[in-house]
Design a protein around this motif. Sequence first.
Motif, PDB file in Angstrom:
ATOM      1  N   UNK A   1       0.857  -1.184   0.000  1.00 28.90           N
ATOM      2  CA  UNK A   1       0.000   0.000   0.000  1.00 28.90           C
ATOM      3  C   UNK A   1       0.892   1.233   0.000  1.00 28.90           C
ATOM      4  N   UNK A   2       0.640   2.151  -0.928  1.00 28.29           N
ATOM      5  CA  UNK A   2       1.365   3.416  -1.007  1.00 28.29           C
ATOM      6  C   UNK A   2       0.448   4.515  -0.467  1.00 28.29           C
ATOM      7  N   UNK A   3       0.855   5.150   0.623  1.00 33.05           N
ATOM      8  CA  UNK A   3      -0.015   6.116   1.288  1.00 33.05           C
ATOM      9  C   UNK A   3       0.610   7.505   1.360  1.00 33.05           C
ATOM     10  N   UNK A   4       1.466   7.845   0.387  1.00 32.26           N
ATOM     11  CA  UNK A   4       2.077   9.157   0.389  1.00 32.26           C
ATOM     12  C   UNK A   4       1.090  10.260   0.060  1.00 32.26           C
ATOM     13  N   UNK A   5       1.238  11.399   0.727  1.00 31.71           N
ATOM     14  CA  UNK A   5       0.376  12.561   0.492  1.00 31.71           C
ATOM     15  C   UNK A   5       1.235  13.824   0.510  1.00 31.71           C
TER      16      UNK A   5
END
Length: 312
Positions: free
Chosen positions: A66-70
Motif C-alpha cells: 500500500x502506497x499512502x504518500x500525500x
Amino acid sequence: MRGHLHLAGDEPIDFEKLLFTTIADFGPKTRANILIHGDTWAEQASFGPSRANLAEVAAEDGPGIVAAGISFYAPSPMTLQLRLLREEFDLWPRVVFAIIDQTDIGDELNRYTDRAFDDAGRLIALDSRIAGAEAFDYGGWGLRTTNVFSDAPALVKLIRHLRFNIDDYRLGRGRHDMPTYGWEDIKAPLDGAVTPSELEIFDESLERYIAEVFVDPNVDRLFFVTHPHRNHRLPEADPAHYPVDVRDRVAAVVARSPFRERIVHIDFTADFAEIYGNRPARELFQADDPASHLTDAVHAAFYLPRLMRELD
C-alpha cells in the motif's frame, strides 16, 4: 487528503484513493504487508512506472503493498494517518518504509505547529488551516464534491454549500490575517536558519511517529528513507549548498530509540555513488523543481529498487 488526480475521470468517486493506493492487497497469507509512507516522494509510488515497478514486485514475491504518500506530509500527519489506516481501514503493515523528506523539517515547523495531545501525551489532532496551505486542504474539497454529485435536490445542495462556506469562515480558511508560509520558509532550515530547539521539535515528531509504528508489536521492520536534495550535492563552498540534512536528525533519533533494533536507516547520501553512478543531477532530479523530486524514470528504476532490496 490527496488531490483529485487520484480520482479517475468517469469512475464513481472513491475517496479511499484520496488516502492511499493499494498496489497489492494486504492479507494473512502474503509474504509481507508493506506500507510506503511519507510525502510526495512516497506518493510518487502510486503513479506511472513506479506503480508498475511495485506491481511487479508484488506479482513475483507475493507481498501486499500500500502506497499512502500525500503531498506536504511530515512525521506528525503520518502519525495520525497510520493510526487511521489501522483502525478505520484494517491495514496493519508488517513492514513500513517511512520516507522522511528534507522539507519535512520546514513543514513541521511551519505547517504542523498546532498539535493536540491526549492525557498520555499521544498526538491526537493537527490543525494545518493556515494561509498558504489552503490549496492542499482537500477535506473541504471532498465534502463539496460529494455534495455536487449527490442525488439531493438542488435546494438541499445549495443549503449544504452555504453551510460549507460558513464552516470555512468559522474555521478561518482563507483569512488574510492568518500566518502564511512559502517555499523560502520551508527551505530555511536547510539553509541553516533553524535553532537547536526547533530541531528538537522535529526530533520529537519523529519519536512520536516511531512510537506509533510500534504500537503494533507485529511490525517487523521500520525503514526510514532519506535522500539528498539537489543543493545538498553542491560543494560546501557554494552559497546554495544546504548545510542541514534531515539524514542527521533521523540517524540521531534512531540511535537513541528504544526500538532501534527494529529500525533501519536507508541513507541515499551514503549510497549515492553506488546507486546512481556518475549520472549528473540534471538526469536525476526533475527540471526546475525546487523540492528536487526525482524524475519518474529514476524513481522507478533506482529509488524504489533500492528500497525493495531490503526485503531480500
